[in-house]
Structure formats: structure tokens, C-alpha cells
Design a protein around this motif. Structure first.
Motif, PDB file in Angstrom:
ATOM      1  N   VAL A  76       0.870  -1.257   0.101  1.00 30.45           N
ATOM      2  CA  VAL A  76      -0.048   0.092  -0.063  1.00 30.45           C
ATOM      3  C   VAL A  76       0.911   1.254   0.026  1.00 30.45           C
ATOM      4  N   THR A  77       0.581   2.142  -0.837  1.00 27.57           N
ATOM      5  CA  THR A  77       1.465   3.324  -0.759  1.00 27.57           C
ATOM      6  C   THR A  77       0.976   4.508   0.140  1.00 27.57           C
ATOM      7  N   GLN A  79      -5.084   8.631   2.599  1.00 33.67           N
ATOM      8  CA  GLN A  79      -6.439   9.026   2.037  1.00 33.67           C
ATOM      9  C   GLN A  79      -7.567   7.850   2.273  1.00 33.67           C
ATOM     10  N   ASP A  80      -7.226   6.683   2.030  1.00 35.08           N
ATOM     11  CA  ASP A  80      -8.173   5.598   2.038  1.00 35.08           C
ATOM     12  C   ASP A  80      -8.290   5.160   3.321  1.00 35.08           C
ATOM     13  N   PHE A  81      -7.300   5.112   4.137  1.00 29.51           N
ATOM     14  CA  PHE A  81      -7.398   4.838   5.558  1.00 29.51           C
ATOM     15  C   PHE A  81      -7.625   5.753   6.590  1.00 29.51           C
ATOM     16  N   GLY A  82      -7.483   6.884   6.176  1.00 28.51           N
ATOM     17  CA  GLY A  82      -7.835   8.153   7.114  1.00 28.51           C
ATOM     18  C   GLY A  82      -6.632   8.413   7.935  1.00 28.51           C
ATOM     19  N   ALA A  83      -5.462   7.797   7.796  1.00 26.75           N
ATOM     20  CA  ALA A  83      -4.164   8.070   8.775  1.00 26.75           C
ATOM     21  C   ALA A  83      -3.528   9.336   7.992  1.00 26.75           C
ATOM     22  N   SER A  84      -4.031  10.591   8.313  1.00 24.50           N
ATOM     23  CA  SER A  84      -3.525  11.759   7.515  1.00 24.50           C
ATOM     24  C   SER A  84      -2.152  12.184   8.228  1.00 24.50           C
TER      25      SER A  84
END
Length: 423
Positions: free
Chosen positions: A402-403, A409-414
Motif C-alpha cells: 500500500v502506498t 487518504q483511503d485509511f484516514g491516517a493523515s
């Protein structure tokens, strides 16, 4: 779970070969009667126990559920393994989707009592009983036939699925050497993080565990798709639906209805195995026992709560480890000493040290206050111990490669990149 005692396994060479099996049954019941002896008085007079909310109340413990595999279930209810340990169905009718009444413990005890007196009642042969004195005859408020619980591990995973459905459906594959075709499909299955890849197939596996059966059930229906008769597919689907619905931790009227529908679907399509000359009859106890799942769930709760899979590991921890530890000549002594040492070690662990005195005090109150102190008042509050939360990291990532932008973005870990830099 607490170890209460060990039951001896003897060859009973002092008896004749015809008598050994009956004496072995009676030895088991005598041991169980000795183990549960205190339960008779506790069920009648009551004892003080600490409840789940921390209060001490007077309760009346009874035998409500008996977790065992099929041979032990028959041993407990004093019937032969050719009959159902719960109901009065005839052995040649176990393969039919019929509903029969539960066995009556009072009538069963009357029949066994007459046999012990030298009589030969007809009901003794009709119910396929064994001439023993059961340990549960004096237990208060005990209906042993309603105490028998479903066994998901041995009845569904290892029994109906592995021993019967896999064998029958593999023979029904519409190709020569159907077993090789199914084995090839297992080897060429597309890898997925939530599925097991059988890279060597299933033919070479000599010893199966419950985990392997569950992994097979996830993909078995897809492997058969397009390779066999549609009725076989419907039959396998009915069995798999029964297995998955039976494992629900929470049930509603809808899920129980779906469980019954899946059971009926299997019986409606099972005749395909007779038409293909694969199976002659379906008078199999493990198939019949599925019928009792609905009643057991209604009376005792979810079947996953009394699955024998939870106790299988204890055979190693409480029996085999102790036997392997010493010279194997004094097996019983080594097993007992190892189990006793394990309990002592657990008491010395930090999280048990704070509870040791508290549990000893409660034990004295239950036994009648040995130190002469006052009896605990009703609804007395007992402080519960605090436990520390721990976290574990998976050995294999469920989402590999995973990039960093996708993580943010996709996992909400900003803040992932910033925290990774600080780390």
C-alpha cells in the motif's frame, strides 16, 4: 475452565470379554457420580457465590449442559451409538427430516431399574439402552437429554462436511478421476489474504484440524461449481449454510429460520447421491443431530458457546504434556503433578496475585466460613480486578504494497508520514 479430576482408563482384564464394555460404562458413571457428588447438595440447599456483577448471592447450581462428542454423549445417556442420545427416533429413520420427541429421564430410569432387577422390558431394546446406573439419577432438576449440546467441531466440521460431504461430492464430479480434479482446483486457487492456499492440494493431508476444515469450507462450493450435478451443488450449499448459521454468536428468529431452511434444502437434494450410486442410505447420527440444533439454541443459547473446539486444547495442556514430561511409567502421577504445578505458577503471576486473597475469602464463605467470621450479607459488593489492554501485530499484512498516499487518504491516517518520520 477448571480441571476437576481425571477419569481412569482401564483394560478391566478381570472381567470376561463380554462383560468388559458394560463394566467400563459403569466405571465412567461411578467416577462422574463421585466428581459431581457435591453438586447434589448444592443444587438442593444452595451455596453462596459471587455473581458476575460482584455481589455475593445464594444460588442453586445444577447440571444444565454437557459438552461432549457423540460417543461420550451416548455413554452419558446410557444408550448405544446406533441411536440418538437426545430423542426417540428409530435408528433406520435418522436420515429422514422427521421430528421426534425427547427421551424422558424418568421413564429411562424406570427401564434401567427394571433391568438391574433382572427383568427384560421391551422398551430396553427399543431405545437401545445399556444396563448401567447413571450418575445423573440423583442430580436435582436435571434432564440429561436436554443437557446434551451440539458439537460443531466433530458433528459439522469433521463429521458431516469432511467425512461425508467432501467424499460424496468429490465422487460426484462429472469427470474421470474426480478426486484429482478437485485436488487440482485447490492447488490452482487464486491467493487471497483471507483464504488459505492449499499449495499441495488436499489428497496428501493425513491429519486434519478444525482450522483446515473451516478453510476448506470457504472455497469448496466454488471449486465444485460447473464440475458436477446442480443438485449436488444445492446439497453442499445447504450443508455449508447450516455450518455457518450454527456458528452465529447471536441469533434471531430470522437466522434460526434460515438454519432450518438450509437443513431442509439438504434433505431435499440428498437423493442425488443415491441416484449416482455414491451413498445407499443417510441413517447417520451426525446428520440427524443437526435437527436438534434449533431446540438447543432456543434453550441454551448460541452453539458456539458449548463447542468442543474450546476444550480440545486442554487434552494437551492437562494430559499429554504431563505424560510426556517424565518417564511415562507413572503417567497418572506425572499428569497430576504437572497440572498442579501449572495452577501454582498461575497464582504467582502478577495479575493473579491481587486476586488470590480475595478468591480464598470467597471460597471460605462458600464452604461455611471456616474461620468463624460472620456470613457475608446479601448483595455485598466485591471489587473486581483491573486488567491491562494489550495489542498484537499480524504476522502477514492483510493489505500488502500500500502506498503512503493511499494510507493517508483511503485509511484516514493523515498524520502517518509525520509520525513515521518522528519514529
Amino acid at each position: 475452565m477448571v480441571l476437576v479430576g481425571y477419569i481412569p482408563v482401564c483394560k478391566l482384564e478381570c472381567f470376561s470379554p463380554k462383560r468388559r464394555s458394560v463394566e467400563g460404562y459403569q466405571l465412567f458413571h461411578n467416577c462422574m457420580k463421585r466428581i459431581l457428588e457435591l453438586l447434589v447438595k448444592a443444587g438442593k440447599d444452595g451455596v453462596n457465590m459471587r455473581c458476575a456483577d460482584g455481589f455475593i448471592r445464594k444460588v442453586y447450581p445444577i447440571l444444565a449442559a454437557y459438552i461432549a462428542d457423540y460417543p461420550e454423549q451416548c455413554l452419558v445417556v446410557c444408550c448405544q451409538e446406533s441411536s440418538c442420545p437426545t430423542c426417540t427416533v428409530q435408528p433406520n429413520k435418522r436420515g429422514d427430516p422427521i421430528h421426534s420427541v425427547l427421551c424422558d429421564p424418568k421413564k429411562t430410569l424406570d427401564i434401567l431399574r427394571k433391568v438391574c432387577q433382572g427383568l427384560k422390558p421391551k422398551a430396553f431394546e427399543d431405545q437401545s439402552l445399556c444396563p448401567v446406573k447413571p450418575f445423573w439419577r440423583n442430580l436435582p432438576h436435571c434432564n440429561i437429554f436436554s443437557c446434551i449440546t451440539p458439537d460443531i467441531l466433530h458433528q459439522l466440521h469433521k463429521g458431516v462436511f469432511k467425512d461425508h460431504i467432501v467424499k460424496w461430492s468429490t465422487e460426484a464430479v462429472l469427470l474421470p478421476k474426480g478426486e484429482d480434479k478437485v485436488d487440482c482446483c485447490f492447488r490452482t486457487m487464486t491467493p487471497h489474504p483471507t483464504l488459505r492456499h492449499f499449495k499441495k492440494g488436499i489428497k496428501l493431508t493425513s491429519q486434519w484440524t478444525g482450522t483446515e476444515h473451516k478453510n476448506m469450507e470457504k472455497v469448496f462450493l466454488g471449486i465444485l461449481a460447473g464440475a458436477t450435478d446442480p443438485a449436488v451443488i444445492q446439497c453442499v450449499r445447504g450443508v455449508l449454510d447450516v455450518i455457518y448459521y450454527a456458528q452465529f454468536e447471536v441469533h434471531t428468529d430470522e437466522t434460526l429460520g434460515q438454519l432450518d431452511t438450509a437443513w431442509v434444502a439438504f434433505h431435499e437434494n440428498k437423493k442425488v447421491f443415491k441416484d449416482l450410486a455414491i451413498q445407499k442410505h443417510f441413517n447417520i447420527s451426525k446428520i440427524h443431530n443437526i435437527k436438534h440444533y434449533l431446540d438447543s439454541i432456543h434453550s441454551l443459547g448460541s452453539a458456539s458457546g458449548y463447542n468442543t473446539e474450546a476444550t480440545e486444547r486442554l487434552h494437551i495442556d492437562l494430559a499429554k504434556v504431563g505424560y510426556w514430561a517424565l518417564n511415562k511409567k507413572e503417567g497418572y502421577t506425572s499428569v497430576v503433578e504437572t497440572a498442579r504445578s501449572s495452577y501454582k505458577i498461575s497464582w504467582t503471576m502478577p495479575k493473579y496475585a491481587a486476586k488470590k486473597r480475595e478468591e480464598l475469602d470467597v471460597g471460605q464463605n462458600i464452604d461455611g466460613n471456616e474461620d468463624g467470621e460472620e456470613e457475608p450479607e446479601e448483595n455485598q459488593w466485591v471489587q473486581r480486578p483491573q486488567y491491562q489492554t494489550s495489542f498484537h501485530v499480524a504476522k502477514k499484512p492483510p493489505f500488502p504494497h500500500v502506498t503512503i498516499p493511499s494510507i493517508a487518504q483511503d485509511f484516514g491516517a493523515s498524520q502517518f508520514l509525520a509520525q513515521l518520520t518522528l519514529f
